[in-house]
Design a protein around this motif. Structure first.
Motif, PDB file in Angstrom:
ATOM      1  N   ILE A   1      20.157   8.832 -38.238  1.00 28.51           N
ATOM      2  CA  ILE A   1      20.987   8.863 -36.765  1.00 28.51           C
ATOM      3  C   ILE A   1      20.560  10.426 -36.774  1.00 28.51           C
ATOM      4  O   ILE A   1      19.449  11.317 -37.213  1.00 28.51           O
ATOM      5  CB  ILE A   1      22.636   9.971 -37.587  1.00 28.51           C
TER       6      ILE A   1
ATOM      7  N   GLN B   1      28.711   6.924 -33.879  1.00 27.17           N
ATOM      8  CA  GLN B   1      27.314   6.826 -34.137  1.00 27.17           C
ATOM      9  C   GLN B   1      27.343   6.178 -36.665  1.00 27.17           C
ATOM     10  O   GLN B   1      27.388   5.705 -37.184  1.00 27.17           O
ATOM     11  CB  GLN B   1      26.348   7.517 -34.681  1.00 27.17           C
TER      12      GLN B   1
ATOM     13  N   ASP C   1      31.274  11.068 -30.539  1.00 29.09           N
ATOM     14  CA  ASP C   1      29.618  10.163 -30.772  1.00 29.09           C
ATOM     15  C   ASP C   1      29.182   9.780 -31.811  1.00 29.09           C
ATOM     16  O   ASP C   1      28.782   9.281 -32.109  1.00 29.09           O
ATOM     17  CB  ASP C   1      28.559  11.416 -29.953  1.00 29.09           C
TER      18      ASP C   1
ATOM     19  N   LYS D   1      28.861   2.753 -36.506  1.00 30.77           N
ATOM     20  CA  LYS D   1      28.452   1.616 -36.574  1.00 30.77           C
ATOM     21  C   LYS D   1      27.238   1.391 -37.511  1.00 30.77           C
ATOM     22  O   LYS D   1      26.593   0.348 -38.045  1.00 30.77           O
ATOM     23  CB  LYS D   1      27.527   1.902 -35.457  1.00 30.77           C
ATOM     24  N   LEU D   2      26.529   2.543 -38.429  1.00 23.00           N
ATOM     25  CA  LEU D   2      26.080   2.739 -39.262  1.00 23.00           C
ATOM     26  C   LEU D   2      26.425   2.182 -40.848  1.00 23.00           C
ATOM     27  O   LEU D   2      25.723   0.971 -41.993  1.00 23.00           O
ATOM     28  CB  LEU D   2      24.932   4.007 -39.473  1.00 23.00           C
TER      29      LEU D   2
END
Lengths: 321, 321
Positions: free
Chosen positions: A212, A198, A194, A201-202
């Motif tokens: 986040i 995340q 996870d 992607k950032l």
């Protein structure tokens, strides 16, 4: 770490297209094994579809005993890695019932098929740290069981069922209780996957807002790189003592916060972390740590350090999502 | 031993028409309880049909969650004795699957219904000595589990499931691990009932040949009279600590041979005992003994000595078969 007669083994990995399963196939191929069969639930074969011939990949619902037995008759496995299990999907009666009965039936199918078709085969039955009654210090194999969720209950049932076949029918079964593992190809829903996803992607996003939102960061877990886990499974198949249970973990804990900070640092970005109490679980066990003296005596310990393993994992999510 | 507010309790005994259940109903009625409901599987209610109004006896298949919930809504129990479980019936895949899934579903139904309908109720979850990994010395509640048959596996699953509801949803559950019990109304198939029945039949038979054929007589078991077991359950419902497991047994063993000789001596006959190795079980655990320090501290111990209990049991089979 290879079996003296490894070239004559016929290996069946149930649930072999899954996360740990796919790394186990990698490792077995690398060790020179050729005769590796896997079952897949449905037709999605992912990474394993690229590395094994399609004749060695068998779509199968393992809750179906007759079909399971047919496959065993066809393959005649000498080693069975029993990785198949449904993960917990929800909290309604029907969903709990589904997880509990599917995991029970899968185990019963595999054990019954082994007993009827290949009673001399060796079975590695995969359990989990979630079988234990939580405590703050290292969990030993002799510690009291007491899962806090139905998935954990179903894994205790799988273990007990395999134990009963071992005792009653002399099946050669070795048991693991595996602690948290992570790495390439793990599905989101697990904390390292996870966070990696995340942060990745950032990292690729154009947006100026780098933030986040996370749940409880204080929890400490015994994290192990999945390729080390796969090596442990191969070792236990070769050298594990029949009827015995082995914790598989690193024997050290890292907080979830530490893992997140390491991933953020890999991204090179300045990411702001906000805590969302809504993401806290109703029960979050503060510490889960393995006592690994028993498997260490067989010659295994996790050899990939967490920084290296997180880097490999982060790169995977950077390149694949 | 009665609860301070016992007059306001609404008691539900699942599987209450069974062997231990029927003695529990006797004991609760004797202690002044009136509001006692039982579930029966099928319409056979036996002894309980004679002592409880039919409006308090509910034929119910507890694997059916919706029907279980309806009953809970109607009865609104404050105390639930969860005695319902299917006993092992055979060793085929289908029969193992049936026992495992029925016992899992029964427990899940009862726990889910309690959680939804009466989350403040107290539940006594009945486990068994068969959950333990056998050993020759007294079994403590913290000892390692490892059932040798699928019935034992299903009882571990019931216990673990109740534990998970206790931890996750704060359900007030107390646990037993009950050792061998015997007494009036036990079905043949259990050793004391079997022997009592056989000796009673020989006693009434005109035939000159007085012979009984038996299996392994060396096994030692922790035998307790069922009415003492019922008192233990009532005590645990009142004073057991939530989330805790209590062995229920006498804390001493008698060999199966001793029990047989006592029954023969009650008959006054000269019965010849022959050993039939075909009646030996594939795995017969030599000793099953309870460490009962934990329940003793709550103020219970078995109070009926084995000679008295065997006499009552033998007389029952003399009069009823």
């Amino acid at each position: 770490m290879t079996h003296p007669n490894s070239n004559i083994e016929t290996i069946l990995i149930t649930g072999g297209t899954g996360f740990a399963g796919s790394h186990l196939v990698d490792a077995l191929l690398a060790s020179g094994q050729k005769n590796i069969h896997v079952t897949s639930y449905g037709t999605e074969t992912g990474h394993v579809g690229e590395i094994l011939p399609s004749t060695q990949i068998h779509p199968l619902n393992l809750t179906d005993f007759e079909k399971t037995k047919e496959l065993f008759e066809k393959v005649q496995p000498t080693q069975i890695y029993q990785l198949a299990a449904l993960a917990s999907v929800g909290s309604s009666f029907d969903q709990l019932d589904t997880v509990l009965s599917a995991n029970t039936q899968i185990q019963l199918s595999v054990l019954s098929a082994a007993q009827e078709v290949c009673p001399q085969s060796r079975i590695l039955s995969i359990g989990t740290a979630l079988e234990y009654k939580p405590k703050e210090t290292a969990l030993k194999e002799t510690d009291v069981l007491g899962p806090v969720n139905p998935y954990g209950v179903s894994k205790v049932t799988q273990e007990m069922l395999a134990h009963s076949f071992h005792r009653q029918h002399n099946l050669d079964v070795v048991f693991t209780r595996s602690f948290n593992h992570f790495g390439e190809r793990q599905a989101p829903g697990f904390v390292v996957a996870d966070f990696s996803l995340q942060v990745a992607k950032l990292t690729r996003s154009d947006s100026a807002s780098k933030e986040i939102s996370v749940g409880n960061l204080a929890a400490k877990r015994d994290f192990t790189y999945v390729k080390d886990i796969a090596q442990a499974y191969i070792l236990l198949m070769d050298k594990g003592k029949t009827g015995e249970i082995y914790n598989v973990g690193s024997g050290i804990t890292h907080s979830v916060e530490e893992v997140l900070q390491k991933l953020i640092s890999l991204s090179g970005l300045n990411i702001r972390v906000t805590i969302d109490e809504k993401k806290f679980r109703p029960i979050d066990v503060p510490v889960v740590l393995a006592d690994i003296e028993k498997i260490k005596k067989l010659g295994w310990k996790a050899s990939t350090n967490i920084d290296e393993a997180l880097k490999l994992t982060f790169n995977y999510y950077m390149n694949n999502y």
